[in-house]
Write a protein that holds these residues in place. Structure first.
Motif, PDB file in Angstrom:
ATOM      1  N   ARG A  11      34.877   3.749 -10.010  1.00  0.00           N
ATOM      2  CA  ARG A  11      33.350   3.395 -10.239  1.00  0.00           C
ATOM      3  C   ARG A  11      33.772   3.363 -12.375  1.00  0.00           C
ATOM      4  O   ARG A  11      34.814   2.861 -12.666  1.00  0.00           O
ATOM      5  N   VAL A  12      32.142   2.665 -12.839  1.00  0.00           N
ATOM      6  CA  VAL A  12      32.212   1.938 -13.955  1.00  0.00           C
ATOM      7  C   VAL A  12      31.346   3.061 -14.904  1.00  0.00           C
ATOM      8  O   VAL A  12      30.326   2.990 -14.462  1.00  0.00           O
ATOM      9  N   GLN A  13      31.505   3.375 -15.674  1.00  0.00           N
ATOM     10  CA  GLN A  13      30.985   4.535 -16.946  1.00  0.00           C
ATOM     11  C   GLN A  13      30.672   3.674 -18.080  1.00  0.00           C
ATOM     12  O   GLN A  13      31.527   2.848 -18.579  1.00  0.00           O
ATOM     13  N   ASP A  14      29.363   3.223 -18.378  1.00  0.00           N
ATOM     14  CA  ASP A  14      28.768   2.592 -19.146  1.00  0.00           C
ATOM     15  C   ASP A  14      27.965   3.339 -20.817  1.00  0.00           C
ATOM     16  O   ASP A  14      27.092   3.581 -20.709  1.00  0.00           O
ATOM     17  N   LEU A  15      28.962   3.052 -21.632  1.00  0.00           N
ATOM     18  CA  LEU A  15      28.898   3.173 -22.807  1.00  0.00           C
ATOM     19  C   LEU A  15      28.679   2.204 -24.297  1.00  0.00           C
ATOM     20  O   LEU A  15      28.467   2.785 -25.157  1.00  0.00           O
ATOM     21  N   LEU A  16      28.325   1.376 -23.146  1.00  0.00           N
ATOM     22  CA  LEU A  16      28.224   0.395 -23.859  1.00  0.00           C
ATOM     23  C   LEU A  16      26.444  -0.023 -24.921  1.00  0.00           C
ATOM     24  O   LEU A  16      25.623   0.647 -24.209  1.00  0.00           O
ATOM     25  N   ASP A  17      26.408   0.054 -26.432  1.00  0.00           N
ATOM     26  CA  ASP A  17      25.772  -0.772 -27.216  1.00  0.00           C
ATOM     27  C   ASP A  17      25.091  -1.682 -27.422  1.00  0.00           C
ATOM     28  O   ASP A  17      26.227  -2.791 -27.371  1.00  0.00           O
ATOM     29  N   VAL A  18      24.530  -1.860 -26.794  1.00  0.00           N
ATOM     30  CA  VAL A  18      23.116  -3.012 -26.944  1.00  0.00           C
ATOM     31  C   VAL A  18      22.355  -3.327 -28.485  1.00  0.00           C
ATOM     32  O   VAL A  18      21.930  -2.456 -29.304  1.00  0.00           O
ATOM     33  N   ARG A  19      23.279  -4.386 -29.559  1.00  0.00           N
ATOM     34  CA  ARG A  19      22.766  -4.523 -30.631  1.00  0.00           C
ATOM     35  C   ARG A  19      23.273  -6.108 -30.573  1.00  0.00           C
ATOM     36  O   ARG A  19      23.603  -7.070 -30.431  1.00  0.00           O
ATOM     37  N   SER A  20      21.988  -6.880 -31.569  1.00  0.00           N
ATOM     38  CA  SER A  20      21.762  -8.029 -32.197  1.00  0.00           C
ATOM     39  C   SER A  20      23.199  -8.950 -33.120  1.00  0.00           C
ATOM     40  O   SER A  20      22.987  -7.629 -33.892  1.00  0.00           O
ATOM     41  N   ARG A  21      23.628  -9.849 -32.866  1.00  0.00           N
ATOM     42  CA  ARG A  21      24.255  -9.822 -33.588  1.00  0.00           C
ATOM     43  C   ARG A  21      23.470 -10.166 -35.350  1.00  0.00           C
ATOM     44  O   ARG A  21      22.837 -11.470 -35.628  1.00  0.00           O
ATOM     45  N   ASP A  22      23.870 -10.244 -36.441  1.00  0.00           N
ATOM     46  CA  ASP A  22      23.265  -9.957 -37.579  1.00  0.00           C
ATOM     47  C   ASP A  22      23.843 -10.796 -38.481  1.00  0.00           C
ATOM     48  O   ASP A  22      25.208 -10.293 -38.833  1.00  0.00           O
TER      49      ASP A  22
ATOM     50  N   VAL B 216      38.580   5.092 -13.117  1.00  0.00           N
ATOM     51  CA  VAL B 216      36.689   5.258 -13.337  1.00  0.00           C
ATOM     52  C   VAL B 216      37.362   4.853 -14.394  1.00  0.00           C
ATOM     53  O   VAL B 216      37.819   4.883 -15.846  1.00  0.00           O
ATOM     54  N   VAL B 217      36.358   3.204 -14.959  1.00  0.00           N
ATOM     55  CA  VAL B 217      36.184   2.727 -15.984  1.00  0.00           C
ATOM     56  C   VAL B 217      35.515   2.890 -16.904  1.00  0.00           C
ATOM     57  O   VAL B 217      34.555   2.975 -16.677  1.00  0.00           O
ATOM     58  N   GLU B 218      35.823   2.873 -18.057  1.00  0.00           N
ATOM     59  CA  GLU B 218      34.814   3.206 -19.837  1.00  0.00           C
ATOM     60  C   GLU B 218      34.465   2.063 -20.048  1.00  0.00           C
ATOM     61  O   GLU B 218      35.780   1.288 -20.655  1.00  0.00           O
ATOM     62  N   LEU B 219      33.826   1.234 -19.798  1.00  0.00           N
ATOM     63  CA  LEU B 219      33.125   0.863 -21.422  1.00  0.00           C
ATOM     64  C   LEU B 219      32.575   1.088 -22.938  1.00  0.00           C
ATOM     65  O   LEU B 219      31.549   1.640 -22.116  1.00  0.00           O
ATOM     66  N   SER B 220      32.471   0.927 -23.468  1.00  0.00           N
ATOM     67  CA  SER B 220      31.757   0.596 -24.473  1.00  0.00           C
ATOM     68  C   SER B 220      32.652  -0.330 -26.194  1.00  0.00           C
ATOM     69  O   SER B 220      33.382  -1.366 -25.632  1.00  0.00           O
ATOM     70  N   GLY B 221      31.571  -0.267 -26.656  1.00  0.00           N
ATOM     71  CA  GLY B 221      31.406  -1.318 -27.637  1.00  0.00           C
ATOM     72  C   GLY B 221      30.409  -1.340 -27.416  1.00  0.00           C
ATOM     73  O   GLY B 221      29.241  -1.067 -27.344  1.00  0.00           O
ATOM     74  N   PHE B 222      30.197  -2.643 -28.824  1.00  0.00           N
ATOM     75  CA  PHE B 222      28.773  -3.381 -28.768  1.00  0.00           C
ATOM     76  C   PHE B 222      28.764  -4.518 -28.227  1.00  0.00           C
ATOM     77  O   PHE B 222      29.695  -5.652 -28.353  1.00  0.00           O
ATOM     78  N   VAL B 223      27.915  -5.190 -27.391  1.00  0.00           N
ATOM     79  CA  VAL B 223      26.996  -6.082 -26.877  1.00  0.00           C
ATOM     80  C   VAL B 223      25.384  -6.972 -27.218  1.00  0.00           C
ATOM     81  O   VAL B 223      24.591  -6.064 -27.773  1.00  0.00           O
ATOM     82  N   GLY B 224      24.897  -7.816 -27.403  1.00  0.00           N
ATOM     83  CA  GLY B 224      24.777  -8.988 -28.293  1.00  0.00           C
ATOM     84  C   GLY B 224      23.267  -8.532 -27.185  1.00  0.00           C
ATOM     85  O   GLY B 224      21.955  -8.564 -27.453  1.00  0.00           O
ATOM     86  N   THR B 225      23.280  -8.214 -26.680  1.00  0.00           N
ATOM     87  CA  THR B 225      21.952  -8.658 -24.955  1.00  0.00           C
ATOM     88  C   THR B 225      22.216  -7.987 -23.809  1.00  0.00           C
ATOM     89  O   THR B 225      23.194  -7.299 -23.801  1.00  0.00           O
ATOM     90  N   ASP B 226      20.883  -7.291 -23.318  1.00  0.00           N
ATOM     91  CA  ASP B 226      20.886  -6.345 -21.658  1.00  0.00           C
ATOM     92  C   ASP B 226      22.301  -7.567 -20.680  1.00  0.00           C
ATOM     93  O   ASP B 226      22.374  -7.253 -19.888  1.00  0.00           O
ATOM     94  N   ILE B 227      21.485  -8.597 -20.973  1.00  0.00           N
ATOM     95  CA  ILE B 227      22.486  -9.056 -19.844  1.00  0.00           C
ATOM     96  C   ILE B 227      24.148  -9.252 -20.053  1.00  0.00           C
ATOM     97  O   ILE B 227      24.363  -9.390 -18.927  1.00  0.00           O
ATOM     98  N   VAL B 228      23.977  -9.304 -21.366  1.00  0.00           N
ATOM     99  CA  VAL B 228      26.151  -9.478 -21.754  1.00  0.00           C
ATOM    100  C   VAL B 228      26.385  -7.765 -21.032  1.00  0.00           C
ATOM    101  O   VAL B 228      27.030  -8.140 -20.516  1.00  0.00           O
ATOM    102  N   ARG B 229      25.650  -6.946 -21.331  1.00  0.00           N
ATOM    103  CA  ARG B 229      25.503  -5.666 -20.558  1.00  0.00           C
ATOM    104  C   ARG B 229      25.575  -5.657 -19.115  1.00  0.00           C
ATOM    105  O   ARG B 229      26.486  -5.224 -18.753  1.00  0.00           O
ATOM    106  N   ILE B 230      24.943  -6.441 -18.559  1.00  0.00           N
ATOM    107  CA  ILE B 230      25.136  -5.990 -17.127  1.00  0.00           C
ATOM    108  C   ILE B 230      26.157  -6.746 -16.359  1.00  0.00           C
ATOM    109  O   ILE B 230      26.700  -6.674 -15.633  1.00  0.00           O
ATOM    110  N   GLU B 231      26.239  -8.414 -17.042  1.00  0.00           N
ATOM    111  CA  GLU B 231      26.946  -9.110 -17.014  1.00  0.00           C
ATOM    112  C   GLU B 231      28.892  -8.287 -16.763  1.00  0.00           C
ATOM    113  O   GLU B 231      29.289  -8.563 -16.043  1.00  0.00           O
TER     114      GLU B 231
END
Length: 82
Positions: A71-82, A43-58
């Protein structure tokens, strides 16, 4: 993700983690993001910050297609890079 596991499982999980990291690093959409990868019993857990939902889905899609991932556990947080 912490629990006791056999040496064989730990090695297998390490290989899966390395393959997922490599796949994310080679993907043109996910490569520029620092996505953390942990694996436990396939079971793979992904975490961290990504810029868009497109990146998260990819990232999820790329991970799901790595051999050995159950299985993939999605703990990614979508935040824009400012």
């Amino acid at each position: 993700m912490s629990t006791q596991q056999s040496t064989r499982e730990a090695i297998t999980d390490g290989v899966i983690t390395a393959k997922v990291r490599a796949a994310l690093g080679e993907d043109s959409i996910t490569a520029s993001y620092d996505i953390r990868v942990e694996t436990l019993a396939g079971v793979v857990e992904l975490s961290g910050f990504v810029g868009t939902d497109i990146v998260r889905i990819e990232a999820l899609h790329v991970t799901e297609h790595v051999h050995g991932v159950l299985r993939v556990q999605d703990l990614l947080d979508v935040r824009s890079r400012d």
